[in-house]
Design a protein around this motif. Structure first.
Motif, PDB file in Angstrom:
ATOM      1  N   VAL A  51      36.599  28.143 104.461  1.00 52.41           N
ATOM      2  CA  VAL A  51      36.171  29.088 105.503  1.00 52.41           C
ATOM      3  C   VAL A  51      35.893  30.453 104.891  1.00 52.41           C
ATOM      4  CG1 VAL A  51      36.951  30.345 107.546  1.00 52.41           C
ATOM      5  CG2 VAL A  51      37.298  27.881 107.391  1.00 52.41           C
ATOM      6  N   ALA A  52      36.725  30.898 103.969  1.00 46.47           N
ATOM      7  CA  ALA A  52      36.536  32.200 103.339  1.00 46.47           C
ATOM      8  C   ALA A  52      35.204  32.246 102.583  1.00 46.47           C
ATOM      9  CB  ALA A  52      37.695  32.514 102.412  1.00 46.47           C
ATOM     10  N   PHE A  53      34.898  31.177 101.850  1.00 47.58           N
ATOM     11  CA  PHE A  53      33.633  31.155 101.111  1.00 47.58           C
ATOM     12  C   PHE A  53      32.431  31.006 102.049  1.00 47.58           C
ATOM     13  CE2 PHE A  53      36.036  30.195  97.176  1.00 47.58           C
ATOM     14  CZ  PHE A  53      35.440  31.158  96.364  1.00 47.58           C
ATOM     15  N   SER A  54      32.598  30.270 103.127  1.00 49.81           N
ATOM     16  CA  SER A  54      31.458  30.061 104.026  1.00 49.81           C
ATOM     17  C   SER A  54      31.104  31.330 104.812  1.00 49.81           C
ATOM     18  CB  SER A  54      31.747  28.908 104.992  1.00 49.81           C
ATOM     19  OG  SER A  54      32.806  29.237 105.851  1.00 49.81           O
ATOM     20  N   VAL A  55      32.053  32.202 105.090  1.00 53.16           N
ATOM     21  CA  VAL A  55      31.744  33.430 105.812  1.00 53.16           C
ATOM     22  C   VAL A  55      31.455  34.605 104.899  1.00 53.16           C
ATOM     23  CG1 VAL A  55      33.082  32.734 107.833  1.00 53.16           C
ATOM     24  CG2 VAL A  55      34.148  34.136 106.070  1.00 53.16           C
ATOM     25  N   SER A  56      31.701  34.443 103.614  1.00 51.85           N
ATOM     26  CA  SER A  56      31.418  35.545 102.679  1.00 51.85           C
ATOM     27  C   SER A  56      29.940  35.526 102.305  1.00 51.85           C
ATOM     28  CB  SER A  56      32.277  35.425 101.431  1.00 51.85           C
ATOM     29  OG  SER A  56      31.866  34.306 100.658  1.00 51.85           O
ATOM     30  N   LYS A  57      29.473  36.619 101.737  1.00 51.76           N
ATOM     31  CA  LYS A  57      28.066  36.736 101.354  1.00 51.76           C
ATOM     32  C   LYS A  57      27.823  36.232  99.946  1.00 51.76           C
ATOM     33  CE  LYS A  57      27.326  40.469 104.513  1.00 51.76           C
ATOM     34  NZ  LYS A  57      26.635  41.687 104.826  1.00 51.76           N
TER      35      LYS A  57
END
Length: 59
Positions: free
Chosen positions: A51-57
């Motif tokens: 989730v952290a990687f999917s919402v980061s740019k």
């Protein structure tokens, strides 16, 4: 409370020590529960990283 009297009338107080017992190895049921909790924990951490990687740019 246990105490001793030293020279000159001084008192030394000592704490009451708890009873010592041997630890028992985990039973089969406890081992199974530890394995399940470990797997669920790993899935949770992997999901949070995803989730952290999917919402980061970055991704």
């Amino acid at each position: 409370m246990p105490y001793t009297e030293e020279e000159g009338g001084r008192l030394n107080n000592f704490a009451v020590e708890p009873k010592i017992y041997e630890a028992q190895p985990p039973s089969q049921t406890q081992q199974k529960n530890y394995l399940i909790l470990g797997i669920l924990g790993a899935v949770l951490v992997a999901g949070l990283i995803f989730v952290a990687f999917s919402v980061s740019k970055i991704g």
